[in-house]
Design an enzyme around this catalytic site. Structure first.
Site, PDB file in Angstrom:
ATOM      1  N   ASP A 266       1.033  -0.968   0.334  1.00 49.38           N
ATOM      2  CA  ASP A 266       0.249   0.465   0.198  1.00 49.38           C
ATOM      3  C   ASP A 266       1.074   1.372   0.445  1.00 49.38           C
ATOM      4  OD1 ASP A 266      -2.958   1.140   0.436  1.00 49.38           O
ATOM      5  OD2 ASP A 266      -1.929   2.277   2.120  1.00 49.38           O
TER       6      ASP A 266
ATOM      7  N   GLU B  70       1.889  -0.566  -4.962  1.00 48.53           N
ATOM      8  CA  GLU B  70       0.817   0.448  -5.645  1.00 48.53           C
ATOM      9  C   GLU B  70       1.755   1.789  -5.295  1.00 48.53           C
ATOM     10  OE1 GLU B  70      -3.081   2.879  -4.077  1.00 48.53           O
ATOM     11  OE2 GLU B  70      -1.408   2.025  -2.376  1.00 48.53           O
TER      12      GLU B  70
HETATM   13  C1  GLC Z   1      -4.437   3.031  -0.152  1.00 50.63           C
HETATM   14  C2  GLC Z   1      -5.321   2.405  -0.501  1.00 50.63           C
HETATM   15  C3  GLC Z   1      -6.542   3.264   0.061  1.00 50.63           C
HETATM   16  C4  GLC Z   1      -5.660   4.261   1.835  1.00 50.63           C
HETATM   17  C5  GLC Z   1      -4.416   4.895   1.406  1.00 50.63           C
HETATM   18  C6  GLC Z   1      -4.246   4.582   2.405  1.00 50.63           C
HETATM   19  O1  GLC Z   1      -4.363   3.988  -1.351  1.00 50.63           O
HETATM   20  O2  GLC Z   1      -5.412   0.929  -1.437  1.00 50.63           O
HETATM   21  O3  GLC Z   1      -7.458   2.910   0.049  1.00 50.63           O
HETATM   22  O4  GLC Z   1      -6.823   4.688   1.706  1.00 50.63           O
HETATM   23  O5  GLC Z   1      -3.829   3.350   0.714  1.00 50.63           O
HETATM   24  O6  GLC Z   1      -3.908   3.433   3.339  1.00 50.63           O
END
Ligand code: GLC
Length: 488
Positions: A189, A251
Site C-alpha cells: 500500500d 501501489e
Molecule cells: C491506498 C489504499 C487506500 C487507502 C490509502 C491509505 O491508496 O488503496 O484505500 O486509503 O492507501 O492507506
C-alpha cells in the site's frame, strides 16, 4: 517462469464480498464460501484488502495490529483455513501490506513514538507545507507534547519513520509472520509515500498538473519532498529481503516513468497511467505503450494491469456502461498480471453516496457488496442488514450471469481462459486513429473505444473472441467493442 507472469488476481474487498454470520459485514468464512466463484472465473490468485484489526478510520488501511485478524472478519484460525482451502484449489493468496502508516491506536504509537515522524511546529503552524492525500495539513499536533506528527493520509494514520532501522525490522517481521503462515505475496500500500525528504523541506507549488488524479488541495503542490524520496530503494530492498521470492506488487501512485526505479526490488507495480487514462483511443494507446515498456528485473512485464479498485469510481461509471466489455478485452489481453476488482466481472456500478457515509473521502459508492443473487435488499451477500446496500442486484448478479453465455461474467471467463494462449510479447499496431490495436504473437487485439465502426488493421484474421457476437463484420469493428483475432 514465475506463477504471476500472466496471472489474473481477483481483488476481494473483505467487508463487501460475502457475509457468513448475518452481521451485514463480509468475513473470512464468507470469502471461503465464495472461492468457487473466483475459481470459476479462472483467476489464479486473490488479494484481500486489509483484514487486520482496525478502528476503521480508513476502513482497514489504519492497522492496529499487523499480526491478527479483525474480529469482524474472523480469527487467525479462519484465516489459516481460508488459505488452505484456497491453496487446495490452486489459488494463491496475497495480503495487503500497509507499511507507510499504522492506526493511531496501534500500540507502537504510544510505546514507540520514535517509530513515527515528529517535528516541531512553526509557532502554531505545522512544521512545513505538506498536504495530506485527502486534503488538510499532513501534520497534527500532539496535545501532550506539543510536537507534530506526520500523516500522509488521515490524522488517524501516523506515518512510520522508515529511516529508523527498528521500523524496518518490525515490518520485516510482519512479512515473515504472514509468509510463515503460507501467503504467496503482498500488495504494498501507498509505497511511493514510504520515505520522505530527511530535511522535511516544503513542497513547491505545482507548475503542471500531475499525471494522475489528486484531491484538489493536494494537487496544488508538487510532491517533490513529501513523497517518492530517492532513498526509497533501501526500504524496498528491506521488504524484498524479508519477502524472499514471494510476489511484491507495488501501489506506486505515479505515472509509468516514475514507477520504473521501483522495479529494482518489486516484481510489478500497478499501471495507474492506464487505469486513469481517459477512454480515448490516442490516450489509451499512449498509456499502454508507456506502461508496457516497464520491465521487471527478470525481463518480464513490470506493469500489473488494473482498471478498477476500491478507491475510484467503478468501471461503468468512469468509462461508460457501454464500454465495460471493451475494457475487459483491453485489459485481460495485456501481458503481465491483471487485477480484477470484485464486481467488475458482472459490470457492477457505483452505489449511491449514503447520507451518513462511512468513508470521509467519499469512497463508499465503490465499495457496495458483491451482488450474488438477484434479490434487491441483500443480494445474497448477507442474511442480515448489509453495511452498504446492494446497488441493482435484480438486474445484475453472479447467479444470473453465471449461466448466461452473453453476460459480462461469461466474457471475463472466456478472456481469462484465452489469456494463456495469446502468446508472448506486445507490439503496438498502427491502425485507424479511433482504434487501439496490439499484437500478441499470433493474435491481434483490437479495441474500438469510440461510438462508430472502425476498420480493422491489416493482418486481422478470423475473430477468436468478440466482446459481443457479431461486433466484427466485413473487416470492421463496431463501436464500444473489442476483439481478439488470429493474425495473418
Ligand atoms: C491506498 C489504499 C487506500 C487507502 C490509502 C491509505 O491508496 O488503496 O484505500 O486509503 O492507501 O492507506
Amino acid at each position: 517462469m514465475s506463477w504471476w507472469r500472466d496471472a489474473v488476481i481477483y481483488q476481494v474487498y473483505p467487508r463487501s464480498f460475502k457475509d457468513s454470520n448475518a452481521d451485514g459485514v463480509g468475513d473470512l468464512r464468507g470469502i471461503e464460501s465464495g472461492l468457487d466463484h473466483i475459481c470459476e472465473l479462472g483467476a489464479d490468485a486473490l488479494w484481500m484488502s486489509p483484514i487486520y484489526p482496525s478502528p476503521l478510520a480508513d476502513f482497514g488501511y489504519d492497522v492496529a495490529d499487523y499480526e491478527d485478524v479483525d474480529p469482524a472478519y474472523g480469527t487467525l484460525e479462519d484465516f489459516d483455513r481460508l488459505l488452505a482451502r484456497a491453496h487446495s484449489r490452486g489459488l494463491r493468496v496475497l495480503m495487503d501490506l500497509v507499511p507507510c502508516h499504522t492506526s493511531i491506536q496501534h500500540p507502537w504509537f504510544t510505546e514507540h513514538p520514535d517509530f513515527y515522524i515528529w517535528a516541531d511546529g512553526q509557532g502554531d503552524r505545522p512544521p512545513n507545507n505538506w498536504v495530506a492525500t485527502f486534503g488538510g495539513p499532513a501534520w497534527t499536533r500532539d496535545e501532550r507534547t506539543g510536537r507534530w506528527y506526520l500523516h500522509s493520509f488521515y490524522p488517524e494514520q501516523p506515518d512510520l519513520d522508515w529511516r529508523n532501522p527498528a521500523v524496518v525490522a518490525a515490518m520485516q517481521g510482519v512479512l515473515r509472520f504472514w509468509l510463515d503462515r503460507g501467503v504467496d505475496g503482498f500488495r504494498i500500500d501507498a509505497l511511493d509515500r514510504l520515505v520522505k525528504d530527511a530535511d522535511l523541506r516544503d513542497d513547491p507549488p505545482a507548475s503542471a498538473p500531475f499525471v494522475l488524479p489528486l484531491h484538489e488541495e493536494h494537487a496544488r503542490l508538487e510532491h517533490l519532498y513529501s513523497t517518492n524520496s530517492p532513498d526509497i530503494q533501501e526500504a524496498i530492498a528491506a521488504l524484498r529481503e524479508a519477502a524472499g521470492d514471494a510476489l511484491l506488487v507495488g501501489e506506486v501512485y505515479l505515472g509509468a516513468a516514475g514507477v520504473a526505479p521501483y522495479l529494482q526490488h518489486l516484481d510489478v507495480a500497478f499501471a495507474f497511467e492506464l487505469f486513469h487514462s481517459p477512454w480515448e483511443p490516442a490516450r489509451l494507446r499512449e498509456a499502454i505503450a508507456a506502461c508496457a515498456s516497464l520491465e521487471a528485473t527478470d525481463g518480464g512485464p513490470g506493469s500489473a494491469w488494473v482498471l478498477s479498485n476500491h478507491d475510484f469510481p467503478r468501471l461503468p461509471d468512469r468509462f461508460g456502461p457501454e464500454n465495460v466489455r471493451a475494457a475487459a478485452v483491453l485489459m485481460l489481453t495485456l501481458p503481465g498480471p491483471c487485477f480484477v476488482y470484485q464486481g467488475d466481472e458482472i459490470g457492477q456500478r457505483n452505489g449511491p453516496e449514503s447520507p451518513n457515509s462511512h468513508d470521509r473521502a467519499g469512497r463508499d459508492p465503490y465499495r457496495h457488496p458483491l451482488q450474488w443473487e438477484p434479490e434487491p435488499l441483500r443480494a445474497g451477500f448477507t442474511t442480515g442488514e448489509p453495511w452498504l446496500a446492494p446497488v441493482d442486484a435484480e438486474s445484475r448478479s453472479v447467479a444470473a450471469q453465471r449461466t448466461d453465455p452473453g453476460s459480462v461474467m461469461s466474457l471475463y471467463r472466456d478472456l481469462i481462459a484465452l489469456r494463456p494462449h495469446l502468446g508472448g510479447g506486445l507490439e503496438m499496431v498502427d491502425a485507424d486513429a479511433g482504434i487501439v490495436a496490439f499484437a500478441r504473437a499470433e493474435h491481434l487485439v483490437v479495441v474500438n473505444p469510440t461510438t462508430r465502426p472502425r476498420p480493422l488493421p491489416p493482418g486481422a484474421g478470423e475473430p477468436v473472441l468478440e466482446s459481443e457476437p457479431g461486433v466484427v463484420s466485413d473487416g470492421w469493428l463496431a463501436g464500444h467493442s473489442g476483439t481478439v483475432l488470429a493474425r495473418t
